[in-house]
Design an enzyme around this catalytic site. Structure first.
Site, mmCIF file in Angstrom:
data_model
loop_
_atom_site.group_PDB
_atom_site.id
_atom_site.type_symbol
_atom_site.label_atom_id
_atom_site.label_comp_id
_atom_site.label_asym_id
_atom_site.label_seq_id
_atom_site.Cartn_x
_atom_site.Cartn_y
_atom_site.Cartn_z
ATOM 1 N N GLY A 46 1.900 3.314 -7.875
ATOM 2 C CA GLY A 46 2.477 1.993 -7.639
ATOM 3 C C GLY A 46 1.510 0.917 -8.077
ATOM 4 O O GLY A 46 0.336 1.199 -8.353
ATOM 5 N N GLN A 51 -2.638 -7.293 -7.642
ATOM 6 C CA GLN A 51 -3.698 -6.448 -8.212
ATOM 7 C C GLN A 51 -3.990 -6.820 -9.664
ATOM 8 O O GLN A 51 -5.052 -6.494 -10.181
ATOM 9 C CB GLN A 51 -3.295 -4.965 -8.154
ATOM 10 C CG GLN A 51 -3.296 -4.405 -6.746
ATOM 11 C CD GLN A 51 -2.916 -2.941 -6.760
ATOM 12 O OE1 GLN A 51 -1.743 -2.604 -6.852
ATOM 13 N NE2 GLN A 51 -3.914 -2.067 -6.687
ATOM 14 N N CYS A 91 -6.147 3.852 -4.063
ATOM 15 C CA CYS A 91 -5.734 2.530 -4.530
ATOM 16 C C CYS A 91 -6.413 2.257 -5.862
ATOM 17 O O CYS A 91 -7.607 2.510 -6.013
ATOM 18 C CB CYS A 91 -6.133 1.470 -3.505
ATOM 19 S SG CYS A 91 -5.610 -0.188 -3.976
ATOM 20 N N LEU A 92 -5.651 1.742 -6.811
ATOM 21 C CA LEU A 92 -6.216 1.433 -8.126
ATOM 22 C C LEU A 92 -7.275 0.334 -8.038
ATOM 23 O O LEU A 92 -8.093 0.193 -8.946
ATOM 24 C CB LEU A 92 -5.102 1.029 -9.101
ATOM 25 C CG LEU A 92 -4.106 2.143 -9.450
ATOM 26 C CD1 LEU A 92 -2.951 1.591 -10.257
ATOM 27 C CD2 LEU A 92 -4.799 3.278 -10.202
ATOM 28 N N HIS A 133 2.128 0.494 1.310
ATOM 29 C CA HIS A 133 0.837 0.172 0.688
ATOM 30 C C HIS A 133 0.980 -1.052 -0.233
ATOM 31 O O HIS A 133 0.141 -1.956 -0.213
ATOM 32 C CB HIS A 133 0.370 1.415 -0.090
ATOM 33 C CG HIS A 133 -0.881 1.254 -0.888
ATOM 34 N ND1 HIS A 133 -2.052 1.928 -0.586
ATOM 35 C CD2 HIS A 133 -1.155 0.526 -2.004
ATOM 36 C CE1 HIS A 133 -2.978 1.604 -1.478
ATOM 37 N NE2 HIS A 133 -2.451 0.759 -2.352
ATOM 38 N N GLU A 134 2.066 -1.075 -1.017
ATOM 39 C CA GLU A 134 2.258 -2.183 -1.974
ATOM 40 C C GLU A 134 2.618 -3.486 -1.253
ATOM 41 O O GLU A 134 2.149 -4.558 -1.640
ATOM 42 C CB GLU A 134 3.336 -1.842 -3.013
ATOM 43 C CG GLU A 134 3.116 -0.574 -3.825
ATOM 44 C CD GLU A 134 1.753 -0.448 -4.444
ATOM 45 O OE1 GLU A 134 1.058 -1.464 -4.602
ATOM 46 O OE2 GLU A 134 1.372 0.698 -4.759
ATOM 47 N N HIS A 137 -0.404 -5.148 -0.089
ATOM 48 C CA HIS A 137 -1.084 -5.929 -1.139
ATOM 49 C C HIS A 137 -0.507 -7.341 -1.225
ATOM 50 O O HIS A 137 -1.244 -8.306 -1.421
ATOM 51 C CB HIS A 137 -0.942 -5.259 -2.510
ATOM 52 C CG HIS A 137 -1.926 -4.153 -2.781
ATOM 53 N ND1 HIS A 137 -3.291 -4.337 -2.715
ATOM 54 C CD2 HIS A 137 -1.749 -2.863 -3.158
ATOM 55 C CE1 HIS A 137 -3.898 -3.193 -3.036
ATOM 56 N NE2 HIS A 137 -2.986 -2.275 -3.306
HETATM 57 O O1 GNR Z 1 -1.815 5.338 -7.272
HETATM 58 C C1 GNR Z 1 -1.739 5.193 -6.051
HETATM 59 N N1 GNR Z 1 -1.613 6.293 -5.269
HETATM 60 C C2 GNR Z 1 -1.338 6.233 -3.913
HETATM 61 C C3 GNR Z 1 -1.501 7.403 -3.189
HETATM 62 C C4 GNR Z 1 -1.234 7.428 -1.850
HETATM 63 C C5 GNR Z 1 -0.791 6.277 -1.232
HETATM 64 C C6 GNR Z 1 -0.656 5.097 -1.931
HETATM 65 C C7 GNR Z 1 -0.910 5.077 -3.279
HETATM 66 S S1 GNR Z 1 -0.700 3.624 -4.171
HETATM 67 C C8 GNR Z 1 -1.830 3.836 -5.469
HETATM 68 C C9 GNR Z 1 -1.670 2.742 -6.502
HETATM 69 C C10 GNR Z 1 -2.071 1.413 -5.915
HETATM 70 O O2 GNR Z 1 -3.190 1.065 -5.709
HETATM 71 N N2 GNR Z 1 -1.102 0.624 -5.562
HETATM 72 O O3 GNR Z 1 -1.385 -0.552 -4.978
HETATM 73 NI NI NI Z 2 -3.307 -0.277 -3.970
#
Ligand code: GNR
Ligand code: NI
Length: 167
Positions: A46, A51, A91-92, A133-134, A137
């Protein structure tokens, strides 16, 4: 299509609160396409607009195994949540860090599609975690916020050191 640069924790711009999209125009559609390209290139499950330093409520996700189920959520709102799961997250914006985070097992989210149509999505497992999670952000929240102060401080110091090395 363009690959966008991803901000890394503890960049303070990741703490800004994103504002709702008022008009889904060509600018927004191009941004969504670039966000998908950036997410698949990374690769990630995601990506949220803040980001890539755009502080608007736009998310792209593909939690499918074959990476063939792109989902775009504009102005997403969780309208139902149920159960609790603890799963490893990454998280990226925090490369190479994986930690367990508690999340709702199931969420129902309402949003606008990139065509500007209202829709609802009922999600469980990785897709549910990813949506939460998104959306975090968009509210300036990062998954390390759920960890102990001790762990978060250690991660912050390590990331600050890494950034100094790459300046
Ligand atoms: O790539 C991503 N993998 C992930 C794995 C487990 C729970 C959430 C994520 S999101 C993350 C990409 C990202 O940072 N999205 O904001
Ligand atoms: Ni993230």
């Amino acid at each position: 299509m363009a690959i966008l640069q991803i901000l890394h924790f503890p960049d303070p711009r990741l703490r800004k609160i994103s504002t709702p999209v008022i008009d889904i125009d060509d600018r927004v559609r191009t941004l969504v396409d670039d966000m998908f390209a950036t997410m698949y290139y990374a690769p990630g499950v995601g990506l949220a607009a803040p980001q890539v330093n755009v502080h608007e409520r736009i998310i792209v996700i593909d939690a499918s195994e074959l990476k063939n189920k792109p989902i775009c959520l504009i102005n997403p709102e969780i309208i139902l949540q149920e159960g609790i799961d603890i799963q490893e997250e990454g998280c990226l914006s925090l490369p190479n860090l994986y930690e367990k985070v508690p999340r709702a097992h199931r969420v129902v989210v309402k949003a606008l599609s990139k065509e500007g149509k209202k829709f609802e999505l009922d999600a469980e497992d990785l897709l549910s975690v990813c949506i939460q999670h998104e959306i975090d952000h968009l509210d300036g929240k990062i998954f390390v916020d759920y960890l102990s102060r001790f762990k978060r401080d250690r991660i912050t110091k390590k990331m600050e050191k890494m950034r100094l090395r790459t300046l």
